[in-house]
Design an enzyme around this catalytic site. Structure first.
Site, mmCIF file in Angstrom:
data_model
loop_
_atom_site.group_PDB
_atom_site.id
_atom_site.type_symbol
_atom_site.label_atom_id
_atom_site.label_comp_id
_atom_site.label_asym_id
_atom_site.label_seq_id
_atom_site.Cartn_x
_atom_site.Cartn_y
_atom_site.Cartn_z
ATOM 1 N N ASP A 115 6.274 4.550 -1.270
ATOM 2 C CA ASP A 115 7.729 4.734 -1.291
ATOM 3 C C ASP A 115 8.366 3.643 -2.158
ATOM 4 O O ASP A 115 7.691 2.693 -2.562
ATOM 5 C CB ASP A 115 8.300 4.724 0.149
ATOM 6 C CG ASP A 115 8.136 3.386 0.865
ATOM 7 O OD1 ASP A 115 7.580 3.364 1.984
ATOM 8 O OD2 ASP A 115 8.538 2.350 0.294
ATOM 9 N N GLN A 164 0.843 -1.198 0.000
ATOM 10 C CA GLN A 164 0.000 0.000 0.000
ATOM 11 C C GLN A 164 0.879 1.249 0.000
ATOM 12 O O GLN A 164 0.380 2.357 -0.161
ATOM 13 C CB GLN A 164 -0.906 0.020 1.231
ATOM 14 C CG GLN A 164 -1.854 -1.165 1.315
ATOM 15 C CD GLN A 164 -2.557 -1.213 2.654
ATOM 16 O OE1 GLN A 164 -3.594 -0.589 2.859
ATOM 17 N NE2 GLN A 164 -1.986 -1.952 3.582
ATOM 18 N N ASN A 165 2.185 1.029 0.204
ATOM 19 C CA ASN A 165 3.107 2.147 0.324
ATOM 20 C C ASN A 165 3.457 2.709 -1.048
ATOM 21 O O ASN A 165 3.509 1.974 -2.034
ATOM 22 C CB ASN A 165 4.393 1.707 1.044
ATOM 23 C CG ASN A 165 4.111 1.194 2.437
ATOM 24 O OD1 ASN A 165 3.063 1.500 3.013
ATOM 25 N ND2 ASN A 165 5.006 0.381 2.965
ATOM 26 N N HIS A 184 -1.438 1.526 -4.263
ATOM 27 C CA HIS A 184 -1.825 2.936 -4.112
ATOM 28 C C HIS A 184 -0.909 3.880 -4.864
ATOM 29 O O HIS A 184 -0.882 5.076 -4.588
ATOM 30 C CB HIS A 184 -1.877 3.322 -2.618
ATOM 31 C CG HIS A 184 -2.917 2.552 -1.873
ATOM 32 N ND1 HIS A 184 -2.931 2.453 -0.506
ATOM 33 C CD2 HIS A 184 -3.974 1.819 -2.309
ATOM 34 C CE1 HIS A 184 -3.959 1.706 -0.132
ATOM 35 N NE2 HIS A 184 -4.610 1.299 -1.205
ATOM 36 N N THR A 194 0.320 -2.858 8.651
ATOM 37 C CA THR A 194 -0.843 -2.141 8.117
ATOM 38 C C THR A 194 -2.000 -2.267 9.103
ATOM 39 O O THR A 194 -2.229 -3.314 9.679
ATOM 40 C CB THR A 194 -1.274 -2.650 6.725
ATOM 41 O OG1 THR A 194 -2.507 -2.024 6.354
ATOM 42 C CG2 THR A 194 -1.445 -4.167 6.676
HETATM 43 N N1 APR Z 1 6.706 -1.951 12.496
HETATM 44 C C1 APR Z 1 5.578 -2.602 12.102
HETATM 45 N N2 APR Z 1 4.338 -2.060 12.137
HETATM 46 C C2 APR Z 1 4.248 -0.805 12.620
HETATM 47 C C3 APR Z 1 5.365 -0.058 13.056
HETATM 48 C C4 APR Z 1 6.629 -0.680 12.974
HETATM 49 N N3 APR Z 1 7.763 -0.048 13.367
HETATM 50 N N4 APR Z 1 4.924 1.166 13.470
HETATM 51 C C5 APR Z 1 3.581 1.169 13.291
HETATM 52 N N5 APR Z 1 3.168 -0.013 12.786
HETATM 53 C C6 APR Z 1 1.819 -0.443 12.426
HETATM 54 C C7 APR Z 1 0.703 0.238 13.178
HETATM 55 O O1 APR Z 1 0.420 -0.464 14.376
HETATM 56 C C8 APR Z 1 -0.442 0.129 12.176
HETATM 57 O O2 APR Z 1 -1.116 -1.114 12.286
HETATM 58 O O3 APR Z 1 1.648 -0.087 11.075
HETATM 59 C C9 APR Z 1 0.270 0.184 10.819
HETATM 60 C C10 APR Z 1 0.163 1.533 10.159
HETATM 61 O O4 APR Z 1 -1.191 1.735 9.837
HETATM 62 P P1 APR Z 1 -1.584 3.010 8.952
HETATM 63 O O5 APR Z 1 -0.860 4.213 9.475
HETATM 64 O O6 APR Z 1 -3.080 3.032 8.854
HETATM 65 O O7 APR Z 1 -0.954 2.722 7.517
HETATM 66 P P2 APR Z 1 -1.540 1.769 6.399
HETATM 67 O O8 APR Z 1 -2.284 0.616 6.990
HETATM 68 O O9 APR Z 1 -0.421 1.459 5.469
HETATM 69 O O10 APR Z 1 -2.592 2.736 5.640
HETATM 70 C C11 APR Z 1 -3.225 2.203 4.509
HETATM 71 O O11 APR Z 1 -4.269 4.341 4.083
HETATM 72 O O12 APR Z 1 -4.314 6.611 3.814
HETATM 73 C C12 APR Z 1 -4.175 5.420 3.164
HETATM 74 O O13 APR Z 1 -3.102 5.231 1.121
HETATM 75 C C13 APR Z 1 -2.857 5.306 2.478
HETATM 76 O O14 APR Z 1 -1.673 3.295 1.936
HETATM 77 C C14 APR Z 1 -2.278 4.011 3.001
HETATM 78 C C15 APR Z 1 -3.495 3.296 3.515
#
Ligand code: APR
Length: 237
Positions: A92, A89-90, A107, A181
């Site tokens: 980067d 979903q990243n 994404h 995620t």
């Molecule tokens: N290692 C592993 N997991 C981690 C760490 C870490 N160091 N730090 C945080 N996390 C976890 C959090 O607990 C959370 O479950 O990573 C997850 C981050 O969740 P989000 O911030 O919601 O990111 P993501 O799930 O990738 O978001 C999905 O939302 O806004 C959209 O397009 C955007 O791709 C993104 C999508």
């Protein structure tokens, strides 16, 4: 030659957290500082193209000095023993820079831009996507087809063109690994449901996971140490 098991890895912002990239929904995350409906939605683009061009220019330029972390590197190294597909979903490019070779960006990709398309235009074609690396674009800068260049990002309110491909990958997985995620954004968050009911699903996340399924093994750790634990588990099996 024995057939390598197929490992599908679904990643989110958490896999890049230890590389210094903000996640979205953790405290201090990106969506705590910016409203995604303003800076990450098609309506936001229509309302203020310059704002989004600058927002993604800043993220893109900032990506240059970030490095893949041990979790990206371990995911890439698993290609020696497994047929690995990364579905991320990243936006980067850290999986690429870590050496992963099969990556589906659900994404979009921060280092790429493409022509904005009008309301009723056909969807863009891959050949219209331009890799600008860590460069910037400007309001008024046009694609070869004469339309304003825009970030190659899937915004809220837009389709996820690669979701069908991602579903096919998950359906044929022998092992599913989910790293970092919150599983709150669909359709990505529903991908695990397409996995064969008999395969193991590992989730690496320092927080509690939001989905409950008997197949899930939760490795409650950050991505780097969680990946080390996951690799050890694979070696034991
Ligand atoms: N290692 C592993 N997991 C981690 C760490 C870490 N160091 N730090 C945080 N996390 C976890 C959090 O607990 C959370 O479950 O990573 C997850 C981050 O969740 P989000 O911030 O919601 O990111 P993501 O799930 O990738 O978001 C999905 O939302 O806004 C959209 O397009 C955007 O791709 C993104 C999508």
């Amino acid at each position: 030659m024995y057939k390598k098991q197929k490992l599908v890895v679904l990643t989110g912002a958490g896999v890049s957290a230890e590389s210094g990239l903000d996640t979205f929904r953790d405290s201090g995350g990106l969506w705590g500082k910016y409203d995604p409906q303003v800076v990450a939605s098609i309506d936001g683009w229509r309302a203020d193209k310059g704002l989004l061009i600058n927002f993604y220019n800043d993220l893109r330029v900032g990506l240059k000095d970030k490095q893949p972390n041990k979790a990206h590197l371990l995911i890439a190294s698993l290609e020696e023993k497994y047929n690995v597909t990364v579905i991320t979903q990243n936006v980067d490019n850290l999986h690429e820079r870590a050496g992963s070779t099969r990556i589906i960006h659900l994404h979009g990709e921060l280092t790429k831009v493409r022509p904005e398309l009008g309301e009723y235009d056909r969807t863009y074609s891959e050949k219209e996507v331009i890799d600008i690396g860590y460069g910037t674009i400007a309001l008024g800068e046009k694609a070869p087809n004469g339309q304003q260049l825009r970030p190659h990002i899937v915004w809220f309110g837009e389709a996820v063109p690669k979701i069908e491909k991602a579903i096919e990958e998950v359906e044929s997985a022998d092992i599913l690994l989910i790293v970092g995620t919150s599983l709150q954004v669909y359709p990505a968050a529903g991908l695990y449901r397409y996995a064969d009911p008999h395969i193991p699903i590992y989730i690496i996340d320092p927080k509690d996971v939001s989905i409950h399924d008997g197949r899930i093994v939760h490795i409650k750790a950050v991505a780097t140490s969680g990946m080390e634990e996951f690799v050890q588990k694979l070696e034991k099996n």
